[in-house]
Write an enzyme that holds these catalytic residues in place. Structure first.
Site, PDB file in Angstrom:
ATOM      1  N   LYS C  79       0.860  -1.195   0.000  1.00  0.00           N
ATOM      2  CA  LYS C  79       0.000   0.000   0.000  1.00  0.00           C
ATOM      3  C   LYS C  79       0.893   1.241   0.000  1.00  0.00           C
ATOM      4  O   LYS C  79       1.878   1.289   0.759  1.00  0.00           O
ATOM      5  CB  LYS C  79      -0.897  -0.016   1.245  1.00  0.00           C
ATOM      6  CG  LYS C  79      -1.938   1.106   1.291  1.00  0.00           C
ATOM      7  CD  LYS C  79      -2.826   1.002   2.534  1.00  0.00           C
ATOM      8  CE  LYS C  79      -3.930   2.055   2.542  1.00  0.00           C
ATOM      9  NZ  LYS C  79      -4.802   1.951   3.726  1.00  0.00           N
ATOM     10  N   SER C 159      -9.914   2.345   2.738  1.00  0.00           N
ATOM     11  CA  SER C 159      -8.951   3.007   1.890  1.00  0.00           C
ATOM     12  C   SER C 159      -7.999   2.063   1.160  1.00  0.00           C
ATOM     13  O   SER C 159      -7.390   2.462   0.165  1.00  0.00           O
ATOM     14  CB  SER C 159      -8.119   3.983   2.732  1.00  0.00           C
ATOM     15  OG  SER C 159      -7.290   3.265   3.634  1.00  0.00           O
ATOM     16  N   SER C 183     -10.373   0.267   7.034  1.00  0.00           N
ATOM     17  CA  SER C 183      -9.721   0.344   5.721  1.00  0.00           C
ATOM     18  C   SER C 183      -9.053  -0.934   5.231  1.00  0.00           C
ATOM     19  O   SER C 183      -8.603  -0.990   4.086  1.00  0.00           O
ATOM     20  CB  SER C 183      -8.672   1.456   5.729  1.00  0.00           C
ATOM     21  OG  SER C 183      -9.283   2.703   5.581  1.00  0.00           O
TER      22      SER C 183
END
Lengths: 95, 500, 487
Positions: C79, C159, C183
């Protein structure tokens, strides 16, 4: 508690975020929408409750006093938008 | 540290009348409180492992944490915490076993994180006090409100380029103790003495080097004026005053400035001012365009700072002797006056030097030779004690020769000068130059007899006017090359001249 | 031989160990998969192909000399909130400009220590603020899943939308993610993958771009529970560089999977229902309860009475912390600077240009709730409500060992469907945010498809530091659900 345009301008200045004048009212409305929803917290009885700042219930760990870092001037400045002679260069700011 | 002989802190006590500022419209009193920033003597920074040493190439004493890089996290330095506790104990202050770090949010290029990590609501050290001399020689107690730990900011340099500011983060993140006094100070002298004593204390404790040239200690001085005992005035904060002398000057100037404004019917704006060392005046800092709203909240990257009571007690047990205790000891052990003891304990180095000089010798002679002769010479030559050409052992040697009667005070002054000149020890000089004091009564009597024989009129005069004895002593000393023991000379002269 | 990207993480480890293929071959097949799909999914912001192959070759060399780590040769996606040394790190924000950190996050350092290979940096909501990946400055991620018979592009959730989409589309064997309010778990539920947020303090936050420090926690998104356990075990561990990192032993999570749930008490909180929640989610929840009962668990009804206050409390605490955490993005020392007429103007222009609308909105909310006169009414009260939420769980633990809930109140929704209404968007996290506020471990596993053929997830919340129980329950559920659908 409701946010008006002046408050939006004030907090935007505190947060150093420029907001165009024609967007101020829209932002005030959005913030009020969220703040009104948050008002529901007033229903909770919090008398005598200790505020919870962290999910970790231990004491702050401490490190020994030793120089283990630094002397990396070029790494520190590597991503700088402007640098000169080992310094960060920023817009003139005189108090 | 318990102090029972001096009045305890009382909120906004009235100044003594002798401290009032007299003016055509009446008297004023000065109210002062101080916030002193003392950099903790640590190798590394409060929250990073970068060097906390003064100087260095720009941005060389900087870790990624100190530059506020994304994802970087603070980890606290245990030694710094210990120094804050030590300082608190030295001020007889409450040690808070639970304290917390908060973020103070504001934007400035030398504040890389966009916030300063400080202790706002729950400082590590609570209330304490410091005893300080007032200008009339009495001692007052200045209350300590709190001490908290916080990060220093970096340095902005405005004169390297006409259009830009250059930023060096070497100071960024260095550990500061902010020592906040109560508004207990009532004069410029008290303010200066408070700063001086605080500096002495942290130097005794070795928690801060007190090096003001390097900015290790600086004071924010809050000054207001009021009619004696009256309503409190609006205060102004004078930022970053970095010497004892300047603290006094800043208070005096600022008080007078405020009184002038008030007497002209004006009002004082609460503002931050700067002390200009060149003019001795304070001037307003260009006020930041926005009102401050620092949005303090607990730093979520850190947890509460919890101290172990036994750890604190261990620090307490190992505290060095502090100025107040040492002063009392100097008075009782060496028989010094409060004033003399105060001068000696003002600096850890002075006190240690003195104790070496006085060791096994006459303590008062040691004091006067150190504070009058040696300090006099150092002052005249613009040197610090650490740069003295005569060390404590050497001065002790000289004092020893005086104490045991080997030389008298007059000869000692010559020896002192020769010690500075040659670097030789006093005993060596005395031996080489034959300066030993004559205690041989026969030789002294012989020289008195010779003088009496050649000055019969003076003999008669002396018998009528005993004050003439001084002239006779001088003559004998001259005749013996200054080496005669003045006490013996006196005694023999009195007998021979028939003076009681 | 099957296509290498068809093997899951633990199968790939076996294949590598058996010498069936090399990490270089495995990595190349993932690079090919990314090449084929990324243009349409936009999961990767940066593909570090050369670096990946270099790391793979080094891994093969280590394995050749018998020096293989727990993730030796496994290609992973990262990420883009994790700082990766020398590789551009954006947090999906324009404000970071061309920022390439000179340091590596502790979590990724752990992964490389164990032999993993980095394929590239994965898209996300800007600064991890969002539930649909639509706030990314580099365009939204598209969910590889589509509704049956429809071509409407769906969100992968957020997210960690890039992480979830990349795992679901087999563009990596697993991905790192972060979870501040849900998330990891919500995108895992939306993409039919497994996502866990461990106990706060298990994974170091060092080198992860901070959103809300007291809530942020890293974790993996993986194709199945075992892969998740292997990855998490590598990511966790005490780190002296993070003051909130817990100095506790790392448990054997794979071993915990075999423990079963016999005699275990599973709590069912009556408050985990919201208006308009599809009946299928309620039904799935009941199905989950039945599976655990069948496996020998005892089901107990519990109450977490402050659940509905969790989201509003979160929307004070998280923006407050974020408003301060994001102050460092000022164009002075790194990132993008927009020169203005003076210093203040430069700050304001840099930040107005660099931050997207949702990030600005949250910074302003956070600035407001911390400002003079409002701190007690908002921030302090929210922290007290947070304490109440923790207290709810503490009470629940006297009755049960783990808690079963739906992960999200809906399946993946269409891109643009909720982006005009912040609160509607925020409600995505209604079931996940409580675990962040209380610091508890929680996993989402895919349990079934809805009527449109979209995956739905169930969440298991455990006691602090009891990831082992979470994995025991998750493993039983996974076997019962036998979820094998693919996008």
């Amino acid at each position: 508690m409701s946010v008006d345009d002046a408050t939006v301008r004030k907090i935007a200045r505190l947060a150093r975020i420029e907001i165009h004048e024609d967007k101020v009212t829209k932002m005030a409305n959005e913030l009020n929408g969220i703040l009104n929803w948050i008002e529901m917290l007033n229903e909770v009885d919090v008398n005598g409750v200790e505020p919870m700042a962290s999910a970790v219930a231990i004491a702050l760990p401490m490190r020994d006093d030793a120089v283990t870092d630094g002397n990396i001037q070029s790494s520190i400045l590597k991503n700088a938008p402007k640098a000169d002679s080992g310094f960060f260069v920023v817009p003139k700011s005189v108090e | 540290m318990t102090q029972t002989s001096v009045p305890a802190y009382t909120a906004f006590k009235t100044a003594r009348p002798d401290q009032w500022v007299k003016s055509v419209t009446g008297d004023w009193e000065i109210i002062v409180g101080m916030e002193v920033h003392a950099q903790v003597s640590a190798k590394s920074k409060l929250f990073s492992g970068a060097s906390a040493a003064y100087g260095g190439d720009p941005n060389s004493h900087v870790a990624m944490v100190d530059a506020g890089m994304p994802g970087m996290l603070p980890v606290i330095n245990k030694f710094v915490v210990e120094q804050a506790v030590k300082t608190g104990l030295g001020l007889g202050a409450k040690i808070n076993l639970w304290s917390r770090f908060d973020r103070k949010n504001y934007f400035y290029p030398d504040l890389p994180q966009g916030y300063q990590i400080s202790q706002y609501l729950y400082p590590i050290i609570g209330e304490g006090s410091l005893e300080v001399a007032s200008e009339d020689g009495s001692m007052i107690m200045v209350g300590i409100e709190r001490i908290h730990l916080e990060q220093d900011a970096g340095k902005s340099i405005h004169d390297l380029d006409p259009n830009s500011t250059y930023v060096d983060l070497n100071r960024s993140g260095c550990a500061l103790m902010e020592i906040v006094s109560k508004p207990d100070i009532r004069s410029a002298d008290e303010a200066a003495n408070y700063f001086k004593n605080l500096r002495a204390l942290v130097r005794y404790l070795e928690t801060c080097d007190g090096n003001m040239d390097e900015g290790s200690m600086r004071a924010d001085v809050n000054v207001s004026v009021r009619r004696p005992g009256g309503e409190l005035g609006t205060r102004c904060e004078i930022k970053n005053v970095n010497s004892t002398k300047f603290v006094g000057m800043a208070v005096n100037y600022e008080a007078r400035r405020q009184i002038e404004i008030l007497e002209d019917g004006g009002t004082i704006d609460q503002e931050t001012r700067l002390f200009d060392v060149k003019t001795g005046q304070t001037r307003t800092m260009r006020s930041k365009e926005d009102a401050h709203d620092y949005r303090y909240f607990p730093d979520p990257d850190l947890l509460p700072l919890i101290l172990d009571e036994a750890w604190v007690e261990n620090i307490r047990a190992n505290l060095p002797e502090l100025p107040a205790a040492m002063k009392a000891r100097f008075q009782s052990q060496y028989g010094l006056s409060a004033y003399d003891a105060d001068v000696l304990v003002a600096d850890k180095e002075f006190a240690a030097f003195y104790e070496e000089v006085a060791k096994g010798r006459d303590a008062k002679i040691a004091n006067s030779w150190m504070t009058v002769e040696l300090f006099g010479w150092l002052n005249k030559n613009g040197k610090e004690l650490s740069q003295s050409p005569i060390g404590a052992a050497a001065l002790g040697g000289l004092v020893g020769l005086i104490t045991d009667g080997t030389i008298n005070g007059k000869i000692a002054k010559d020896v002192f000068a020769k010690m500075i000149e040659t670097g030789d020890e006093a005993a060596v000089i005395v031996e080489r130059e034959g300066l030993k004091q004559t205690t041989d009564t026969g030789a002294i009597e012989a020289s008195i007899d010779a003088l009496m024989a050649t000055n019969p009129e003076k003999v008669a005069e002396a018998r009528e006017k005993p004050k003439m004895l001084g002239w006779w002593v001088g003559q004998v000393m001259k005749a013996t090359g200054g080496k005669a023991n003045p006490a013996i000379v006196n005694e023999i002269l009195k007998g021979k001249l028939g003076i009681d | 031989m099957t296509k290498l990207t068809e093997l899951n993480l633990h199968q790939a480890l076996s294949g590598l160990a058996a010498g069936d293929f090399t990490s270089t071959e495995l990595t190349q097949s993932y690079l090919n998969s990314i090449e084929a799909q990324n243009a349409s999914l936009n999961a990767y912001l940066v593909v570090t192909g050369d670096k990946a192959l270099e790391m793979a070759r080094a891994s093969d060399a280590r394995r050749a000399v018998g020096n293989a780590g727990a993730l030796e040769g496994i290609p992973l996606g990262i990420k883009d909130l994790f700082c990766t040394k020398g590789v551009r790190t954006t947090a999906a924000s324009k404000i970071l400009g061309e920022f390439a950190p000179e340091y590596e996050s502790s979590v990724t350092t752990n992964l490389w220590r164990d032999g993993a290979v980095m394929l590239g940096k994965l898209n996300l909501d800007e600064f991890a603020m969002g539930s649909s990946n639509e706030t990314s400055a580099f365009g939204n991620v598209t969910n590889p899943w589509k509704r049956k018979g429809s071509n409407v592009a769906l969100t992968p959730g957020g997210s960690s939308g890039g992480s979830a989409a990349a795992v679901a589309a087999h563009m990596c064997l697993g991905a790192t993610a972060t979870d501040t309010g849900g998330s990891i778990r919500q995108p895992a539920a939306f993409t039919g993958t497994v996502g866990i947020k461990p106990t706060y303090g298990r994974c170091s936050r060092y080198g992860i771009v901070a959103f809300a420090s007291s809530l942020d926690q890293a974790g993996p998104i993986a194709r199945n529970v075992k892969d998740s356990a292997i990855m998490l075990q590598s990511m966790m561990g005490h780190d002296a560089k993070d003051s909130t990192s817990l100095n506790v032993a790392v448990p054997d999570l794979v071993a915990a999977m075999a423990k079963g749930v016999k005699g275990m008490k599973i709590g069912i909180p009556k408050e985990y229902r919201v208006d308009g929640m599809p009946e299928e989610i309620e039904n799935l929840w009941q199905q989950g309860i039945a599976w655990l009962k069948d496996a020998g668990a005892e089901i107990v009804d519990i109450s977490l009475p402050h659940t509905k206050y969790a989201l509003p409390a979160y929307y004070i605490v998280a923006p407050a912390e974020a408003s301060s955490n994001l102050a460092r993005y000022d164009g002075m020392r790194f990132g993008a600077r927009v020169e203005g007429v003076d210093l203040t103007d430069t700050y304001e222009k840099s930040r107005a240009t660099g931050f997207g609308e949702e990030v600005k909105r949250r910074i302003l909310i956070g600035t407001y709730v911390l400002s003079a006169g409002y701190y007690d009414a908002y921030y302090l009260r929210a922290q007290k409500v947070r304490a109440r939420i923790l207290e709810d769980f503490t009470n629940a633990w006297t009755k049960c060992d783990a808690i079963l809930t739906p992960t999200a109140p809906s399946a993946a929704f269409g891109l643009g469907e909720k982006s005009d209404d912040p609160i509607k968007m925020y409600l995505n996290d209604v079931f996940t945010v409580t675990a962040n506020l209380a610091g508890l471990p929680a996993i989402s596993i895919p349990a079934a498809l809805d009527v449109d053929g979209l995956p739905l997830g169930l969440q298991i919340i455990g006691k602090a530091l009891d990831e082992e129980t979470v994995y025991s329950v998750a493993s039983v559920m996974e076997q019962a659900a036998n979820f094998s659908a693919r996008p």
